[in-house]
Design a protein around this motif. Structure first.
Motif, PDB file in Angstrom:
ATOM      1  N   GLY A  27       0.794  -1.228   0.000  1.00  0.00           N
ATOM      2  CA  GLY A  27       0.000   0.000   0.000  1.00  0.00           C
ATOM      3  C   GLY A  27       0.828   1.280   0.000  1.00  0.00           C
ATOM      4  N   LYS A  28       2.132   1.160   0.145  1.00  0.00           N
ATOM      5  CA  LYS A  28       3.007   2.340   0.167  1.00  0.00           C
ATOM      6  C   LYS A  28       3.509   2.659  -1.236  1.00  0.00           C
ATOM      7  N   GLU A  29       3.745   3.943  -1.478  1.00  0.00           N
ATOM      8  CA  GLU A  29       4.263   4.396  -2.762  1.00  0.00           C
ATOM      9  C   GLU A  29       5.770   4.538  -2.682  1.00  0.00           C
ATOM     10  N   VAL A  30       6.474   3.968  -3.654  1.00  0.00           N
ATOM     11  CA  VAL A  30       7.937   4.074  -3.720  1.00  0.00           C
ATOM     12  C   VAL A  30       8.336   4.547  -5.117  1.00  0.00           C
ATOM     13  N   ARG A  31       9.476   5.224  -5.182  1.00  0.00           N
ATOM     14  CA  ARG A  31       9.985   5.760  -6.449  1.00  0.00           C
ATOM     15  C   ARG A  31      11.445   5.357  -6.646  1.00  0.00           C
ATOM     16  N   THR A  32      11.810   5.157  -7.894  1.00  0.00           N
ATOM     17  CA  THR A  32      13.202   4.854  -8.219  1.00  0.00           C
ATOM     18  C   THR A  32      14.103   5.968  -7.707  1.00  0.00           C
ATOM     19  N   GLY A  33      15.185   5.581  -7.023  1.00  0.00           N
ATOM     20  CA  GLY A  33      16.178   6.543  -6.553  1.00  0.00           C
ATOM     21  C   GLY A  33      16.010   6.990  -5.118  1.00  0.00           C
ATOM     22  N   ILE A  58       2.954   1.618  -6.314  1.00  0.00           N
ATOM     23  CA  ILE A  58       2.289   1.301  -5.054  1.00  0.00           C
ATOM     24  C   ILE A  58       2.435  -0.204  -4.868  1.00  0.00           C
ATOM     25  N   VAL A  59       3.107  -0.593  -3.795  1.00  0.00           N
ATOM     26  CA  VAL A  59       3.428  -1.996  -3.548  1.00  0.00           C
ATOM     27  C   VAL A  59       2.145  -2.764  -3.234  1.00  0.00           C
ATOM     28  N   GLY A  60       1.988  -3.889  -3.917  1.00  0.00           N
ATOM     29  CA  GLY A  60       0.835  -4.754  -3.710  1.00  0.00           C
ATOM     30  C   GLY A  60       1.272  -6.196  -3.579  1.00  0.00           C
ATOM     31  N   GLU A  61       0.310  -7.094  -3.458  1.00  0.00           N
ATOM     32  CA  GLU A  61       0.645  -8.504  -3.258  1.00  0.00           C
ATOM     33  C   GLU A  61       1.282  -9.141  -4.484  1.00  0.00           C
ATOM     34  N   ASN A  62       1.098  -8.546  -5.662  1.00  0.00           N
ATOM     35  CA  ASN A  62       1.701  -9.084  -6.884  1.00  0.00           C
ATOM     36  C   ASN A  62       3.019  -8.406  -7.252  1.00  0.00           C
ATOM     37  N   THR A  63       3.489  -7.487  -6.413  1.00  0.00           N
ATOM     38  CA  THR A  63       4.760  -6.806  -6.688  1.00  0.00           C
ATOM     39  C   THR A  63       5.912  -7.787  -6.480  1.00  0.00           C
ATOM     40  N   ARG A  64       6.753  -7.913  -7.501  1.00  0.00           N
ATOM     41  CA  ARG A  64       7.941  -8.775  -7.387  1.00  0.00           C
ATOM     42  C   ARG A  64       9.059  -7.948  -6.761  1.00  0.00           C
TER      43      ARG A  64
END
Length: 143
Positions: A27-33, A58-64
């Motif tokens: 559920g958190k938002e992350v960005r490159t760098g 936005i990280v979810g259950e299918n995020t590798r």
């Protein structure tokens, strides 16, 4: 969706730690760098986001999620024309379009560009590029 993280601390992480990270980051938002922190057992563990695909993600259950110990350099180029082929060589890359040849160095900077009325092919050796154009012409380019 893919996330590559580099731990900014010295400790061996157990197999499957990626699953723990996915749950902590869900559920958190992350960005490159960017640098992020993950709370674990009352401690904030810092990670560098080497690649978030897409960015922001936005990280979810299918995020590798993958962990890396070395830095990663990623850049993306977008062109107005469709790309016909990309040919690597020692000096960089040749991007071939329908009627144009663009030579880029390893950092993606333009080294050479030319339009051809009848572009029939592009080949590259270690240090030079050959453009086949017209019915009987070759152009040799040494960037």
């Amino acid at each position: 969706m893919r996330l590559i993280l580099k731990p900014l601390f010295e400790v061996e992480l157990p197999p499957g730690f990626e699953d723990i990270l996915r749950e902590k980051l869900r559920g958190k938002e992350v960005r490159t760098g960017e640098t992020i922190e993950v709370e674990l057992l009352g401690k904030a563990l810092p990670f560098k986001v080497l690649l978030a695909e897409p960015s922001p993600l936005i990280v979810g259950e299918n995020t590798r999620i993958e962990l890396s110990t070395s830095d990663l350099s990623v850049f993306e180029l977008e062109f107005e024309k469709p790309i016909k082929d990309v040919i690597p060589f020692d000096g960089g890359f040749v991007v071939a379009f329908e009627d144009e040849v663009l030579i880029l160095n390893q950092e993606g900077q333009k080294v050479y560009r030319e339009e051809f009325e009848d572009l029939n092919g592009v080949r590259a050796s270690k240090k030079e590029v050959v453009v086949i154009h017209g019915k009987k012409r070759l152009k040799f380019i040494k960037p």
